[in-house]
Motif scaffolding. Structure first.
Motif, PDB file in Angstrom:
ATOM      1  N   THR A  75       0.804  -1.210   0.000  1.00  0.00           N
ATOM      2  CA  THR A  75       0.000   0.000   0.000  1.00  0.00           C
ATOM      3  C   THR A  75       0.842   1.266   0.000  1.00  0.00           C
ATOM      4  O   THR A  75       0.506   2.243  -0.669  1.00  0.00           O
ATOM      5  N   GLY A  76       1.948   1.263   0.727  1.00  0.00           N
ATOM      6  CA  GLY A  76       2.809   2.448   0.778  1.00  0.00           C
ATOM      7  C   GLY A  76       3.403   2.783  -0.578  1.00  0.00           C
ATOM      8  O   GLY A  76       3.424   3.949  -1.000  1.00  0.00           O
ATOM      9  N   ILE A  77       3.898   1.755  -1.263  1.00  0.00           N
ATOM     10  CA  ILE A  77       4.464   1.978  -2.592  1.00  0.00           C
ATOM     11  C   ILE A  77       3.364   2.374  -3.574  1.00  0.00           C
ATOM     12  O   ILE A  77       3.569   3.234  -4.436  1.00  0.00           O
ATOM     13  N   LEU A  78       2.175   1.794  -3.419  1.00  0.00           N
ATOM     14  CA  LEU A  78       1.063   2.139  -4.300  1.00  0.00           C
ATOM     15  C   LEU A  78       0.701   3.612  -4.174  1.00  0.00           C
ATOM     16  O   LEU A  78       0.463   4.295  -5.168  1.00  0.00           O
ATOM     17  N   MET A  79       0.675   4.125  -2.950  1.00  0.00           N
ATOM     18  CA  MET A  79       0.342   5.541  -2.752  1.00  0.00           C
ATOM     19  C   MET A  79       1.414   6.463  -3.340  1.00  0.00           C
ATOM     20  O   MET A  79       1.120   7.566  -3.775  1.00  0.00           O
ATOM     21  N   LEU A  80       2.664   5.997  -3.366  1.00  0.00           N
ATOM     22  CA  LEU A  80       3.726   6.795  -3.972  1.00  0.00           C
ATOM     23  C   LEU A  80       3.705   6.717  -5.501  1.00  0.00           C
ATOM     24  O   LEU A  80       4.074   7.681  -6.181  1.00  0.00           O
ATOM     25  N   THR A  81       3.296   5.586  -6.036  1.00  0.00           N
ATOM     26  CA  THR A  81       3.370   5.413  -7.490  1.00  0.00           C
ATOM     27  C   THR A  81       2.125   5.871  -8.234  1.00  0.00           C
ATOM     28  O   THR A  81       2.191   6.043  -9.453  1.00  0.00           O
ATOM     29  N   ILE A  82       1.005   6.068  -7.554  1.00  0.00           N
ATOM     30  CA  ILE A  82      -0.198   6.547  -8.249  1.00  0.00           C
ATOM     31  C   ILE A  82       0.050   7.893  -8.934  1.00  0.00           C
ATOM     32  O   ILE A  82      -0.270   8.044 -10.122  1.00  0.00           O
ATOM     33  N   PRO A  83       0.647   8.887  -8.264  1.00  0.00           N
ATOM     34  CA  PRO A  83       0.919  10.145  -8.992  1.00  0.00           C
ATOM     35  C   PRO A  83       1.918   9.969 -10.135  1.00  0.00           C
ATOM     36  O   PRO A  83       1.798  10.623 -11.174  1.00  0.00           O
ATOM     37  N   VAL A  84       2.874   9.071  -9.953  1.00  0.00           N
ATOM     38  CA  VAL A  84       3.846   8.834 -11.019  1.00  0.00           C
ATOM     39  C   VAL A  84       3.155   8.227 -12.238  1.00  0.00           C
ATOM     40  O   VAL A  84       3.408   8.633 -13.371  1.00  0.00           O
ATOM     41  N   TRP A  85       2.263   7.266 -12.020  1.00  0.00           N
ATOM     42  CA  TRP A  85       1.529   6.657 -13.127  1.00  0.00           C
ATOM     43  C   TRP A  85       0.630   7.682 -13.806  1.00  0.00           C
ATOM     44  O   TRP A  85       0.502   7.686 -15.028  1.00  0.00           O
ATOM     45  N   ILE A  86      -0.006   8.540 -13.011  1.00  0.00           N
ATOM     46  CA  ILE A  86      -0.898   9.536 -13.595  1.00  0.00           C
ATOM     47  C   ILE A  86      -0.117  10.554 -14.423  1.00  0.00           C
ATOM     48  O   ILE A  86      -0.523  10.932 -15.522  1.00  0.00           O
ATOM     49  N   LEU A  87       1.023  11.000 -13.925  1.00  0.00           N
ATOM     50  CA  LEU A  87       1.775  12.053 -14.610  1.00  0.00           C
ATOM     51  C   LEU A  87       2.631  11.529 -15.765  1.00  0.00           C
ATOM     52  O   LEU A  87       2.642  12.116 -16.846  1.00  0.00           O
ATOM     53  N   ALA A  88       3.390  10.464 -15.536  1.00  0.00           N
ATOM     54  CA  ALA A  88       4.350  10.077 -16.564  1.00  0.00           C
ATOM     55  C   ALA A  88       4.563   8.580 -16.709  1.00  0.00           C
ATOM     56  O   ALA A  88       5.283   8.167 -17.615  1.00  0.00           O
ATOM     57  N   GLY A  89       3.973   7.771 -15.886  1.00  0.00           N
ATOM     58  CA  GLY A  89       4.281   6.341 -15.884  1.00  0.00           C
ATOM     59  C   GLY A  89       3.963   5.638 -17.181  1.00  0.00           C
ATOM     60  O   GLY A  89       4.808   4.942 -17.751  1.00  0.00           O
ATOM     61  N   THR A  90       2.754   5.819 -17.699  1.00  0.00           N
ATOM     62  CA  THR A  90       2.386   5.145 -18.947  1.00  0.00           C
ATOM     63  C   THR A  90       3.160   5.717 -20.128  1.00  0.00           C
ATOM     64  O   THR A  90       3.513   4.972 -21.047  1.00  0.00           O
ATOM     65  N   GLY A  91       3.437   6.997 -20.100  1.00  0.00           N
ATOM     66  CA  GLY A  91       4.206   7.606 -21.188  1.00  0.00           C
ATOM     67  C   GLY A  91       5.637   7.087 -21.253  1.00  0.00           C
ATOM     68  O   GLY A  91       6.155   6.806 -22.333  1.00  0.00           O
ATOM     69  N   ILE A  92       6.257   6.965 -20.099  1.00  0.00           N
ATOM     70  CA  ILE A  92       7.635   6.448 -20.050  1.00  0.00           C
ATOM     71  C   ILE A  92       7.670   4.994 -20.509  1.00  0.00           C
ATOM     72  O   ILE A  92       8.541   4.598 -21.296  1.00  0.00           O
ATOM     73  N   LEU A  93       6.709   4.218 -20.052  1.00  0.00           N
ATOM     74  CA  LEU A  93       6.642   2.807 -20.456  1.00  0.00           C
ATOM     75  C   LEU A  93       6.379   2.679 -21.957  1.00  0.00           C
ATOM     76  O   LEU A  93       6.996   1.850 -22.632  1.00  0.00           O
ATOM     77  N   ALA A  94       5.492   3.510 -22.488  1.00  0.00           N
ATOM     78  CA  ALA A  94       5.217   3.482 -23.927  1.00  0.00           C
ATOM     79  C   ALA A  94       6.441   3.917 -24.730  1.00  0.00           C
ATOM     80  O   ALA A  94       6.720   3.360 -25.806  1.00  0.00           O
ATOM     81  N   PHE A  95       7.187   4.893 -24.238  1.00  0.00           N
ATOM     82  CA  PHE A  95       8.393   5.347 -24.935  1.00  0.00           C
ATOM     83  C   PHE A  95       9.449   4.242 -24.988  1.00  0.00           C
ATOM     84  O   PHE A  95      10.066   3.998 -26.036  1.00  0.00           O
ATOM     85  N   ILE A  96       9.659   3.566 -23.871  1.00  0.00           N
ATOM     86  CA  ILE A  96      10.646   2.481 -23.834  1.00  0.00           C
ATOM     87  C   ILE A  96      10.224   1.344 -24.768  1.00  0.00           C
ATOM     88  O   ILE A  96      11.032   0.812 -25.538  1.00  0.00           O
ATOM     89  N   ASN A  97       8.938   0.988 -24.730  1.00  0.00           N
ATOM     90  CA  ASN A  97       8.445  -0.062 -25.623  1.00  0.00           C
ATOM     91  C   ASN A  97       8.543   0.353 -27.080  1.00  0.00           C
ATOM     92  O   ASN A  97       8.837  -0.467 -27.950  1.00  0.00           O
ATOM     93  N   SER A  98       8.311   1.630 -27.383  1.00  0.00           N
ATOM     94  CA  SER A  98       8.406   2.072 -28.781  1.00  0.00           C
ATOM     95  C   SER A  98       9.845   2.023 -29.288  1.00  0.00           C
ATOM     96  O   SER A  98      10.074   1.744 -30.465  1.00  0.00           O
ATOM     97  N   CYS A  99      10.804   2.292 -28.423  1.00  0.00           N
ATOM     98  CA  CYS A  99      12.216   2.165 -28.836  1.00  0.00           C
ATOM     99  C   CYS A  99      12.549   0.715 -29.160  1.00  0.00           C
ATOM    100  O   CYS A  99      13.264   0.430 -30.126  1.00  0.00           O
TER     101      CYS A  99
END
Length: 142
Positions: A75-99
């Motif tokens: 739960t602690g890590i989830l609360m820290l990563t929710i803003p990261v996923w909302i702001l840039a998480g999916t974009g960073i993952l999509a960029f790495i996969n596109s490379c």
């Protein structure tokens, strides 16, 4: 078979099916974005790419699943990563996969480019797309 062994077999089959589902999904979205094709042909090509490019497939699937699993670890890590996923998480993952996907599709793009450059006319002669070869022949005849 014992119940523990049967459970392990079912877990293994489920994980293998989940791996193929995730990897076919990754490839199908990339194929849809890059090429024009029917849905059935796109899914068939995604399944073929999943098997043909297995090292890249394992890498992309591990990155995607690993990021999600690490986010949901507790739960602690989830609360820290929710803003990261909302702001840039999916974009960073999509960029790495596109490379990674750019390297996978490079082989097909090079083949299509070679095919596009070199066409044969009805007499069996090679017709170059940029017509430089033909222009040089016309100049030498004059």
């Amino acid at each position: 078979m014992m119940p523990g062994t049967l459970g392990m077999v079912f877990k293994s089959v489920f994980l293998l099916l989940a791996f193929f589902l995730i990897s076919v999904t990754i490839y199908s979205f990339a194929l849809t974005a890059r090429y024009e094709n029917t849905i059935g042909a796109t899914l068939k090509n995604a399944l073929l790419l999943t098997v043909a490019k297995l090292p890249y497939t394992i890498l992309m699937t591990a990155l995607t699943v690993g990021a999600v699993v690490l986010s949901w670890w507790n739960t602690g890590i989830l609360m820290l990563t929710i803003p990261v996923w909302i702001l840039a998480g999916t974009g960073i993952l999509a960029f790495i996969n596109s490379c990674i996907l750019r390297r996978v599709f490079r082989v097909f793009d090079e083949k299509a480019e070679r095919r596009r450059r070199r066409r044969k006319n009805r007499y069996g002669r090679i017709r170059w797309k940029n017509n430089l070869h033909r222009q040089e022949n016309e100049r030498s005849r004059r």
